[in-house]
Design a protein around this motif. Structure first.
Motif, PDB file in Angstrom:
ATOM      1  N   VAL A   1       0.861  -1.188   0.000  1.00 14.11           N
ATOM      2  CA  VAL A   1       0.000   0.000   0.000  1.00 14.11           C
ATOM      3  C   VAL A   1       0.892   1.231   0.000  1.00 14.11           C
ATOM      4  O   VAL A   1       1.440   1.628   1.028  1.00 14.11           O
ATOM      5  N   THR A   2       1.069   1.822  -1.165  1.00 14.65           N
ATOM      6  CA  THR A   2       1.926   2.996  -1.325  1.00 14.65           C
ATOM      7  C   THR A   2       1.076   4.234  -1.586  1.00 14.65           C
ATOM      8  O   THR A   2      -0.120   4.142  -1.885  1.00 14.65           O
ATOM      9  N   ILE A   3       1.692   5.384  -1.513  1.00 13.86           N
ATOM     10  CA  ILE A   3       0.980   6.633  -1.803  1.00 13.86           C
ATOM     11  C   ILE A   3       0.505   6.640  -3.247  1.00 13.86           C
ATOM     12  O   ILE A   3      -0.627   7.064  -3.537  1.00 13.86           O
ATOM     13  N   ARG A   4       1.345   6.179  -4.154  1.00 13.40           N
ATOM     14  CA  ARG A   4       0.953   6.128  -5.571  1.00 13.40           C
ATOM     15  C   ARG A   4      -0.325   5.309  -5.744  1.00 13.40           C
ATOM     16  O   ARG A   4      -1.254   5.702  -6.462  1.00 13.40           O
ATOM     17  N   ARG A   5      -0.384   4.167  -5.101  1.00  7.04           N
ATOM     18  CA  ARG A   5      -1.547   3.289  -5.254  1.00  7.04           C
ATOM     19  C   ARG A   5      -2.776   3.839  -4.542  1.00  7.04           C
ATOM     20  O   ARG A   5      -3.900   3.637  -5.006  1.00  7.04           O
ATOM     21  N   LEU A   6      -2.583   4.536  -3.434  1.00  9.15           N
ATOM     22  CA  LEU A   6      -3.722   5.188  -2.782  1.00  9.15           C
ATOM     23  C   LEU A   6      -4.301   6.272  -3.675  1.00  9.15           C
ATOM     24  O   LEU A   6      -5.527   6.391  -3.813  1.00  9.15           O
ATOM     25  N   LEU A   7      -3.447   7.061  -4.300  1.00 10.05           N
ATOM     26  CA  LEU A   7      -3.915   8.133  -5.173  1.00 10.05           C
ATOM     27  C   LEU A   7      -4.685   7.590  -6.369  1.00 10.05           C
ATOM     28  O   LEU A   7      -5.616   8.229  -6.870  1.00 10.05           O
ATOM     29  N   SER A   8      -4.300   6.405  -6.853  1.00 11.45           N
ATOM     30  CA  SER A   8      -4.896   5.845  -8.072  1.00 11.45           C
ATOM     31  C   SER A   8      -5.910   4.745  -7.798  1.00 11.45           C
ATOM     32  O   SER A   8      -6.377   4.079  -8.719  1.00 11.45           O
ATOM     33  N   HIS A   9      -6.284   4.552  -6.534  1.00 17.95           N
ATOM     34  CA  HIS A   9      -7.277   3.537  -6.148  1.00 17.95           C
ATOM     35  C   HIS A   9      -6.850   2.129  -6.571  1.00 17.95           C
ATOM     36  O   HIS A   9      -7.680   1.307  -6.966  1.00 17.95           O
ATOM     37  N   THR A  10      -5.559   1.850  -6.480  1.00 24.93           N
ATOM     38  CA  THR A  10      -5.045   0.519  -6.824  1.00 24.93           C
ATOM     39  C   THR A  10      -4.321  -0.124  -5.646  1.00 24.93           C
ATOM     40  O   THR A  10      -3.530  -1.045  -5.836  1.00 24.93           O
TER      41      THR A  10
END
Length: 433
Positions: free
Chosen positions: A136-145
């Motif tokens: 769970v990374t910031i990139r994935r939180l931002l992109s709902h992935t």
């Protein structure tokens, strides 16, 4: 036997071709007509105003931009007048603005997009489970992935009801929208698929507060709103009551309850048409239009937020904090965000980075009017159906595909039966001889 095999293969090919044809036709709007001719800005403006006047049920603010400049505005209300500075609740449109706040920390080197979010959290951690929380990374939180399965959607807290503390809301939101699980946890393999998560943005809100040592509202005022001159924007409902705040209406024209939220970053922003224009303009190149504008992020960072990170139906649909509505024909996307919440809040802010054109619609009283008009704008700009309109048409598209497949199947059965009949008659004639 070879004849039957050929018939079966031909039928499968025809079915696949039919499905592809219907999908392509739906995506490219072959049965649709744009509201105006290409480049007829005034024609689109007038057509949009006609839609607004015919279908609004509460109040609405609308601005149209060409080459980075406002070329038309329209404001309507069934009650107290609204204008370009009137504040509206904008629901999930909040996420895009919150994402800019996150990306400002990335630019400053305070955050790493690909580091586990747990690296930065002090007040709360994701619960353990089947999957690795370090994915769970910031990139994935931002992109709902990120694999979060909360399904949020927040309904909010009515006046007189205490707002749930953010950490408790992350554990289980007591104001989860109907059908939402409400628990922020990893229920899917991180990075594997798109799964919309309002809870992921609440987690980003907590991340900002833990990293910066200040409340989310203060950080966003200092980092985004004040530098852009967004004087009528706030995530706090009490602050939004500045004497020029839009009344909320239900679809029947009755006044609606104004809810408050624990999850500020995903859904709580109040903003005005003029402020959303300023925010939209901050995403444009300074060379677009005639005015050098304030910006929060560097152009390369803004561009990176439009890089695809999630797909659905085979379409690229999500970047970092913004929706990718449709390819713009210049190797990029028409981008932005919409918002929707009960009883009838709807907002849409979208822009074409290649042209500097954009649209802002904030409204209450009609659940879909802002999204409908913004969808018409995307089609007028790109001659392609935007992803939200496509999702709305998906049911009809599937029925059309199934009807064609059934018809092809029936024709195939008829051809096969005819072949059997002819062979049977031929055998009878041979036997008779």
């Amino acid at each position: 036997m070879r004849s039957y095999l050929l018939i079966a293969v031909s039928a499968l090919v025809a079915m696949a071709a039919w499905a592809g044809l219907v999908f392509t036709g739906t995506m490219n709007g072959w049965t649709r007509t744009a509201l105006a001719e290409p480049d007829d800005v005034n024609g689109f403006l007038q057509a949009a105003i006609e839609m607004i006047d015919a279908d609004h049920r509460g109040n609405l603010g609308f601005a149209l931009l060409e080459n980075g400049e406002v070329v038309g505005e329209h404001y309507v209300s069934i009650g107290a007048p609204v204008d370009r500075d009137t504040g509206f609740q904008v629901a999930s449109l909040s996420k895009w603005i919150s994402a800019v706040g996150i990306m400002a920390l990335v630019e400053d080197g305070r955050l790493d997009l690909d580091a586990p979010v747990s690296t930065y959290l002090q007040s709360w951690q994701l619960p353990g489970g089947e999957f690795d929380n370090d994915g769970v990374t910031i990139r994935r939180l931002l992109s709902h992935t990120a694999g979060l399965t909360d399904g949020l959607g927040y309904g909010g807290f009515a006046p007189g009801h205490e707002i749930q503390p953010l950490t408790e809301s992350l554990t289980r939101a007591s104001d989860a929208s109907p059908g939402a699980d409400g628990r922020v946890r990893v229920g899917l393999e991180p990075g594997e698929q798109f799964e919309y998560s309002g809870g992921g943005y609440s987690l980003l809100q907590l991340l900002i507060e833990d990293v910066m040592g200040e409340d989310f509202e203060s950080y966003m005022q200092r980092t985004v709103f004040q530098p852009l001159g967004m004087e009528n924007s706030t995530y706090l409902d009490a602050v939004s009551d500045n004497g020029n705040r839009a009344t909320l209406y239900d679809v029947d024209g009755s006044e609606a309850v104004r809810y408050r939220f624990a999850g500020l970053a995903p859904t709580a922003l109040n903003s005005s048409t003029a402020d959303m224009v300023r925010f939209l303009q901050s995403n444009l190149e300074n060379g677009t239009g005639n005015t050098a504008r304030a910006r929060i992020l560097q152009p390369q960072t803004i561009g990176s937020m439009r890089e695809p990170h999630a797909s659905d139906f085979g379409l690229q649909i999500w970047g970092l904090g913004n929706i990718l509505y449709a390819p713009n024909g210049h190797g990029d996307f028409i981008a932005g965000h919409d918002g929707s919440n009960d009883p009838a809040i709807n907002s849409a802010v979208r822009y074409n980075p290649a042209t500097g054109d954009g649209i802002v619609i904030l409204e209450t009283g009609n659940r879909f009017l802002a999204t409908r008009i913004a969808g018409e704008w995307v089609f007028w700009q790109s001659h392609r159906l935007d992803v939200l309109s496509f999702a709305g048409d998906a049911g009809d598209m599937i029925l059309t595909i199934l009807a064609g497949i059934v018809l092809i199947g029936l024709i195939t059965i008829a051809i096969a039966a005819s072949l059997v009949w002819r062979r049977w008659r031929r055998r009878r004639r041979v036997a008779a001889v």
